[in-house]
Scaffold this motif. Structure first.
Motif, PDB file in Angstrom:
ATOM      1  N   GLY A  35      -0.533   5.519   6.551  1.00  0.00           N
ATOM      2  CA  GLY A  35      -1.429   4.705   5.745  1.00  0.00           C
ATOM      3  C   GLY A  35      -0.986   3.264   5.680  1.00  0.00           C
ATOM      4  O   GLY A  35       0.045   2.881   6.241  1.00  0.00           O
ATOM      5  N   THR A  36      -1.754   2.495   4.967  1.00  0.00           N
ATOM      6  CA  THR A  36      -1.501   1.072   4.828  1.00  0.00           C
ATOM      7  C   THR A  36      -0.156   0.790   4.167  1.00  0.00           C
ATOM      8  O   THR A  36       0.534  -0.149   4.541  1.00  0.00           O
ATOM      9  CB  THR A  36      -2.633   0.431   3.992  1.00  0.00           C
ATOM     10  OG1 THR A  36      -3.868   0.721   4.637  1.00  0.00           O
ATOM     11  CG2 THR A  36      -2.473  -1.050   3.877  1.00  0.00           C
ATOM     12  N   LEU A  37       0.236   1.611   3.208  1.00  0.00           N
ATOM     13  CA  LEU A  37       1.460   1.357   2.452  1.00  0.00           C
ATOM     14  C   LEU A  37       2.646   2.199   2.902  1.00  0.00           C
ATOM     15  O   LEU A  37       3.720   2.095   2.311  1.00  0.00           O
ATOM     16  CB  LEU A  37       1.205   1.579   0.957  1.00  0.00           C
ATOM     17  CG  LEU A  37       0.158   0.653   0.330  1.00  0.00           C
ATOM     18  CD1 LEU A  37      -0.074   1.025  -1.129  1.00  0.00           C
ATOM     19  CD2 LEU A  37       0.582  -0.809   0.454  1.00  0.00           C
ATOM     20  N   GLY A  38       2.465   3.036   3.917  1.00  0.00           N
ATOM     21  CA  GLY A  38       3.608   3.808   4.370  1.00  0.00           C
ATOM     22  C   GLY A  38       3.245   5.005   5.217  1.00  0.00           C
ATOM     23  O   GLY A  38       2.081   5.240   5.540  1.00  0.00           O
ATOM     24  N   ARG A  39       4.283   5.763   5.549  1.00  0.00           N
ATOM     25  CA  ARG A  39       4.164   6.969   6.361  1.00  0.00           C
ATOM     26  C   ARG A  39       4.881   8.102   5.651  1.00  0.00           C
ATOM     27  O   ARG A  39       5.831   7.863   4.906  1.00  0.00           O
ATOM     28  CB  ARG A  39       4.824   6.775   7.726  1.00  0.00           C
ATOM     29  CG  ARG A  39       4.128   5.776   8.591  1.00  0.00           C
ATOM     30  CD  ARG A  39       4.942   5.548   9.883  1.00  0.00           C
ATOM     31  NE  ARG A  39       4.188   4.706  10.797  1.00  0.00           N
ATOM     32  CZ  ARG A  39       3.644   5.125  11.930  1.00  0.00           C
ATOM     33  NH1 ARG A  39       3.797   6.376  12.315  1.00  0.00           N
ATOM     34  NH2 ARG A  39       2.966   4.316  12.686  1.00  0.00           N
ATOM     35  N   ALA A  40       4.433   9.308   5.937  1.00  0.00           N
ATOM     36  CA  ALA A  40       5.094  10.490   5.388  1.00  0.00           C
ATOM     37  C   ALA A  40       5.011  11.605   6.416  1.00  0.00           C
ATOM     38  O   ALA A  40       3.997  11.771   7.077  1.00  0.00           O
ATOM     39  CB  ALA A  40       4.425  10.922   4.087  1.00  0.00           C
ATOM     40  N   SER A  41       6.092  12.370   6.521  1.00  0.00           N
ATOM     41  CA  SER A  41       6.132  13.523   7.419  1.00  0.00           C
ATOM     42  C   SER A  41       6.537  14.741   6.617  1.00  0.00           C
ATOM     43  O   SER A  41       7.571  14.743   5.963  1.00  0.00           O
ATOM     44  CB  SER A  41       7.151  13.301   8.539  1.00  0.00           C
ATOM     45  OG  SER A  41       6.721  12.261   9.381  1.00  0.00           O
TER      46      SER A  41
END
Length: 117
Positions: A35-41
């Motif tokens: 996303g615009t504000l970050g990544r998550a896995s």
């Protein structure tokens, strides 16, 4: 059987309500978020990001949802404290009844400016 559109609707309703148990149930263990504000896995990382944004979330106003057999695009306004509603697009990919990928885009400038106040 639950459709991708229904799963998407559940995702947004649960997020707005702060119902992270329901969110966990519809996210794949290996869900990937960009996303615009970050990544998550992974589901725990993704839920952490949703919890973080939930702290400033006032409401989600869905305007449109378009779905296929595996993909859903949701157009909505993200209402956060002190900022004008933020027009947002969310694409979710669903496999075997769970969201496996999420991509989100929006202009974060006003939201970020309110956090600096």
């Amino acid at each position: 059987m639950t459709t991708p559109a229904q799963i998407s609707e559940t995702y947004f309703s649960a997020w707005q309500a702060g119902d992270f148990d329901t969110l966990r149930a519809i996210l794949a263990d290996d869900v990937e978020f960009i996303g615009t504000l970050g990544r998550a896995s992974g589901v725990d990382d993704c839920l952490g990001g949703l919890r973080g944004l939930r702290r400033i979330l006032e409401r989600i106003e869905v305007h449109a949802r378009v779905a296929s057999d595996t993909d859903v695009i949701t157009w909505f306004d993200l209402h956060t404290g002190g900022a004008q509603p933020t027009p947002t697009a969310n694409w979710s990919h669903v496999e075997n009844g769970k969201i496996t990928r999420i991509r989100v885009t929006f202009d974060p400038r006003e939201m970020l400016a309110t956090l600096d106040r």
